[in-house]
Write a protein that holds these residues in place. Structure first.
Motif, PDB file in Angstrom:
ATOM      1  N   LYS A  59     -12.326   6.325  -8.096  1.00  0.00           N
ATOM      2  CA  LYS A  59     -11.656   6.318  -6.790  1.00  0.00           C
ATOM      3  C   LYS A  59     -10.160   6.052  -6.948  1.00  0.00           C
ATOM      4  O   LYS A  59      -9.337   6.631  -6.258  1.00  0.00           O
ATOM      5  N   ILE A  60      -9.819   5.127  -7.869  1.00  0.00           N
ATOM      6  CA  ILE A  60      -8.407   4.809  -8.101  1.00  0.00           C
ATOM      7  C   ILE A  60      -7.681   6.059  -8.590  1.00  0.00           C
ATOM      8  O   ILE A  60      -6.578   6.366  -8.149  1.00  0.00           O
ATOM      9  N   LEU A  61      -8.315   6.801  -9.503  1.00  0.00           N
ATOM     10  CA  LEU A  61      -7.696   8.002 -10.062  1.00  0.00           C
ATOM     11  C   LEU A  61      -7.798   9.198  -9.120  1.00  0.00           C
ATOM     12  O   LEU A  61      -7.239  10.254  -9.390  1.00  0.00           O
ATOM     13  N   ASN A  62      -8.512   9.006  -8.017  1.00  0.00           N
ATOM     14  CA  ASN A  62      -8.710  10.071  -7.034  1.00  0.00           C
ATOM     15  C   ASN A  62      -9.342  11.310  -7.663  1.00  0.00           C
ATOM     16  O   ASN A  62      -8.928  12.432  -7.415  1.00  0.00           O
ATOM     17  N   HIS A  63     -10.355  11.055  -8.484  1.00  0.00           N
ATOM     18  CA  HIS A  63     -11.112  12.170  -9.049  1.00  0.00           C
ATOM     19  C   HIS A  63     -11.999  12.740  -7.969  1.00  0.00           C
ATOM     20  O   HIS A  63     -12.580  11.995  -7.185  1.00  0.00           O
ATOM     21  N   GLN A  64     -12.116  14.053  -7.945  1.00  0.00           N
ATOM     22  CA  GLN A  64     -13.002  14.701  -6.985  1.00  0.00           C
ATOM     23  C   GLN A  64     -14.431  14.419  -7.430  1.00  0.00           C
ATOM     24  O   GLN A  64     -14.849  14.846  -8.491  1.00  0.00           O
ATOM     25  N   SER A  65     -15.170  13.629  -6.638  1.00  0.00           N
ATOM     26  CA  SER A  65     -16.497  13.214  -7.099  1.00  0.00           C
ATOM     27  C   SER A  65     -17.524  14.339  -6.995  1.00  0.00           C
ATOM     28  O   SER A  65     -18.386  14.486  -7.840  1.00  0.00           O
ATOM     29  N   GLY A  66     -17.435  15.133  -5.930  1.00  0.00           N
ATOM     30  CA  GLY A  66     -18.379  16.242  -5.791  1.00  0.00           C
ATOM     31  C   GLY A  66     -19.756  15.806  -5.319  1.00  0.00           C
ATOM     32  O   GLY A  66     -20.598  16.621  -4.979  1.00  0.00           O
ATOM     33  N   THR A  67     -20.000  14.485  -5.278  1.00  0.00           N
ATOM     34  CA  THR A  67     -21.340  14.028  -4.880  1.00  0.00           C
ATOM     35  C   THR A  67     -21.467  13.923  -3.370  1.00  0.00           C
ATOM     36  O   THR A  67     -22.544  14.005  -2.830  1.00  0.00           O
ATOM     37  N   ILE A  68     -20.334  13.733  -2.686  1.00  0.00           N
ATOM     38  CA  ILE A  68     -20.375  13.607  -1.228  1.00  0.00           C
ATOM     39  C   ILE A  68     -19.471  14.679  -0.638  1.00  0.00           C
ATOM     40  O   ILE A  68     -18.330  14.839  -1.064  1.00  0.00           O
ATOM     41  N   SER A  69     -19.997  15.432   0.308  1.00  0.00           N
ATOM     42  CA  SER A  69     -19.154  16.489   0.885  1.00  0.00           C
ATOM     43  C   SER A  69     -19.240  16.438   2.405  1.00  0.00           C
ATOM     44  O   SER A  69     -19.922  15.602   2.980  1.00  0.00           O
ATOM     45  N   GLY A  70     -18.538  17.362   3.031  1.00  0.00           N
ATOM     46  CA  GLY A  70     -18.595  17.447   4.496  1.00  0.00           C
ATOM     47  C   GLY A  70     -17.933  16.258   5.163  1.00  0.00           C
ATOM     48  O   GLY A  70     -16.936  15.740   4.696  1.00  0.00           O
ATOM     49  N   VAL A  71     -18.520  15.831   6.296  1.00  0.00           N
ATOM     50  CA  VAL A  71     -17.932  14.760   7.107  1.00  0.00           C
ATOM     51  C   VAL A  71     -17.784  13.474   6.289  1.00  0.00           C
ATOM     52  O   VAL A  71     -16.771  12.782   6.376  1.00  0.00           O
ATOM     53  N   ALA A  72     -18.811  13.169   5.465  1.00  0.00           N
ATOM     54  CA  ALA A  72     -18.787  11.927   4.683  1.00  0.00           C
ATOM     55  C   ALA A  72     -17.573  11.873   3.765  1.00  0.00           C
ATOM     56  O   ALA A  72     -17.020  10.811   3.516  1.00  0.00           O
ATOM     57  N   GLN A 110       0.822  -1.213   0.000  1.00  0.00           N
ATOM     58  CA  GLN A 110       0.000   0.000   0.000  1.00  0.00           C
ATOM     59  C   GLN A 110       0.857   1.265   0.000  1.00  0.00           C
ATOM     60  O   GLN A 110       1.932   1.309   0.584  1.00  0.00           O
ATOM     61  N   TRP A 111       0.335   2.254  -0.693  1.00  0.00           N
ATOM     62  CA  TRP A 111       0.988   3.557  -0.783  1.00  0.00           C
ATOM     63  C   TRP A 111      -0.047   4.606  -0.395  1.00  0.00           C
ATOM     64  O   TRP A 111      -1.138   4.628  -0.951  1.00  0.00           O
ATOM     65  N   GLU A 112       0.294   5.414   0.587  1.00  0.00           N
ATOM     66  CA  GLU A 112      -0.624   6.486   0.987  1.00  0.00           C
ATOM     67  C   GLU A 112      -0.028   7.834   0.583  1.00  0.00           C
ATOM     68  O   GLU A 112       1.010   8.239   1.095  1.00  0.00           O
ATOM     69  N   ARG A 160      -0.027  16.399  -0.884  1.00  0.00           N
ATOM     70  CA  ARG A 160       0.476  16.117  -2.233  1.00  0.00           C
ATOM     71  C   ARG A 160      -0.627  15.756  -3.235  1.00  0.00           C
ATOM     72  O   ARG A 160      -0.333  15.519  -4.401  1.00  0.00           O
ATOM     73  N   THR A 161      -1.861  15.680  -2.809  1.00  0.00           N
ATOM     74  CA  THR A 161      -2.923  15.308  -3.755  1.00  0.00           C
ATOM     75  C   THR A 161      -3.666  16.541  -4.244  1.00  0.00           C
ATOM     76  O   THR A 161      -3.683  17.578  -3.573  1.00  0.00           O
ATOM     77  N   LYS A 162      -4.311  16.399  -5.395  1.00  0.00           N
ATOM     78  CA  LYS A 162      -4.994  17.525  -6.009  1.00  0.00           C
ATOM     79  C   LYS A 162      -6.185  17.995  -5.159  1.00  0.00           C
ATOM     80  O   LYS A 162      -6.458  19.181  -5.055  1.00  0.00           O
ATOM     81  N   ASN A 163      -6.899  17.011  -4.556  1.00  0.00           N
ATOM     82  CA  ASN A 163      -8.061  17.418  -3.754  1.00  0.00           C
ATOM     83  C   ASN A 163      -7.723  17.573  -2.268  1.00  0.00           C
ATOM     84  O   ASN A 163      -8.601  17.707  -1.423  1.00  0.00           O
ATOM     85  N   GLU A 164      -6.415  17.545  -1.962  1.00  0.00           N
ATOM     86  CA  GLU A 164      -5.903  17.795  -0.610  1.00  0.00           C
ATOM     87  C   GLU A 164      -6.410  16.808   0.440  1.00  0.00           C
ATOM     88  O   GLU A 164      -6.494  17.121   1.620  1.00  0.00           O
ATOM     89  N   LYS A 165      -6.781  15.603  -0.008  1.00  0.00           N
ATOM     90  CA  LYS A 165      -7.167  14.546   0.933  1.00  0.00           C
ATOM     91  C   LYS A 165      -6.205  13.373   0.736  1.00  0.00           C
ATOM     92  O   LYS A 165      -5.789  13.094  -0.387  1.00  0.00           O
ATOM     93  N   PRO A 166      -5.852  12.692   1.838  1.00  0.00           N
ATOM     94  CA  PRO A 166      -4.961  11.529   1.692  1.00  0.00           C
ATOM     95  C   PRO A 166      -5.595  10.515   0.732  1.00  0.00           C
ATOM     96  O   PRO A 166      -6.813  10.362   0.710  1.00  0.00           O
ATOM     97  N   HIS A 167      -4.768   9.860  -0.036  1.00  0.00           N
ATOM     98  CA  HIS A 167      -5.272   8.917  -1.024  1.00  0.00           C
ATOM     99  C   HIS A 167      -4.505   7.608  -0.916  1.00  0.00           C
ATOM    100  O   HIS A 167      -3.281   7.593  -0.939  1.00  0.00           O
ATOM    101  N   PHE A 168      -5.244   6.508  -0.768  1.00  0.00           N
ATOM    102  CA  PHE A 168      -4.618   5.192  -0.660  1.00  0.00           C
ATOM    103  C   PHE A 168      -4.556   4.534  -2.027  1.00  0.00           C
ATOM    104  O   PHE A 168      -5.563   4.481  -2.733  1.00  0.00           O
TER     105      PHE A 168
END
Length: 236
Positions: free
Chosen positions: A201-214, A112-114, A119-127
């Motif tokens: 999800k693999i490409l870490n595209h910003q989905s925009g469908t879920i926001s906030g805590v989720a 695994q690589w985190e 370093r990610t475009k959407n500023e969230k950790p990505h596994f």
């Protein structure tokens, strides 16, 4: 010589297939480059001939054969650049995310690589799950500093344009950008029957469908499916 190659390309363009002319030039160029490397001829007649049609990079999806040629050429080149190209193809992550990878981001016991949020475009950790092939590429690299892909042990690899030119020559594939690999993998995964939301999800595209805590938990979503998909892609 050059005149024969240009005449061949002109015939294909006249048939209304400029992109096919590009592919033909790439195949012929590869043959002559091989002939030069074997000492059969001293100069390739393709030298200096440019692709008949400038393809829009954003439309470029590499074929399986082209991807294999690029992968094998990268393996042949070796070094930090060769390993970066192989990792890009196997993980479909962004160029900078791959090239600036550090050993501390890797958990090679669990493949695994985190990528940290910084370093990610959407500023969230990505596994990112590493398939056996991807893990093999990374474990073959000597650890000489913080960065995995480095030429000097101190900074991430740089000098992409010169190396990319060499990669194009070796692979016989031209008129493509490193970013096209992401689109190509998406397309390839679709053909393997991998559903779009897992590929997203693999490409870490910003989905925009879920926001906030989720959205915080989003990064854990479909981890098993992503693992299965990347393993399938690595085998493919």
């Amino acid at each position: 010589g050059k005149r024969d190659i240009n005449a061949l390309l002109d015939v294909i363009v006249a048939r209304g297939s400029p992109v096919m002319a590009n592919r033909t030039l790439a195949a012929v160029r590869k043959l002559f480059n091989w002939s030069v490397s074997r000492g059969i001829i001293s100069v390739s007649p393709c030298a200096g001939i440019s692709a008949p049609q400038r393809e829009k990079a954003r439309d470029r999806v590499l074929s399986d054969d082209e991807l294999i040629a690029i992968f094998n050429a990268a393996r042949e080149m070796g070094g930090a650049f060769g390993a970066i190209i192989q990792t890009l193809i196997l993980t479909a992550q962004r160029r900078n995310e791959v090239s600036e990878m550090t050993w501390s981001e890797l958990d090679l016991d669990n493949n695994q690589w985190e990528i940290p949020g910084a370093r990610t475009k959407n500023e969230k950790p990505h596994f990112v799950h590493l398939s056996t092939t991807a893990a093999a590429v990374i474990t073959s690299i000597p650890n000489v500093g913080a960065f995995v892909f480095t030429s000097n042990g101190k900074t991430p690899f740089s000098g992409f344009s010169k190396s990319k030119k060499r990669l194009d020559e070796l692979s016989g594939v031209s008129e493509w950008r490193l970013h096209d690999v992401r689109r190509t993998v998406t397309s390839g995964m679709a053909q393997l029957g991998i559903v779009p939301h897992v590929a997203d999800k693999i490409l870490n595209h910003q989905s925009g469908t879920i926001s906030g805590v989720a959205a915080v938990y989003q990064r854990h979503e479909f981890l098993e499916e992503r693992k299965t998909a990347l393993d399938a892609w690595g085998r493919h």
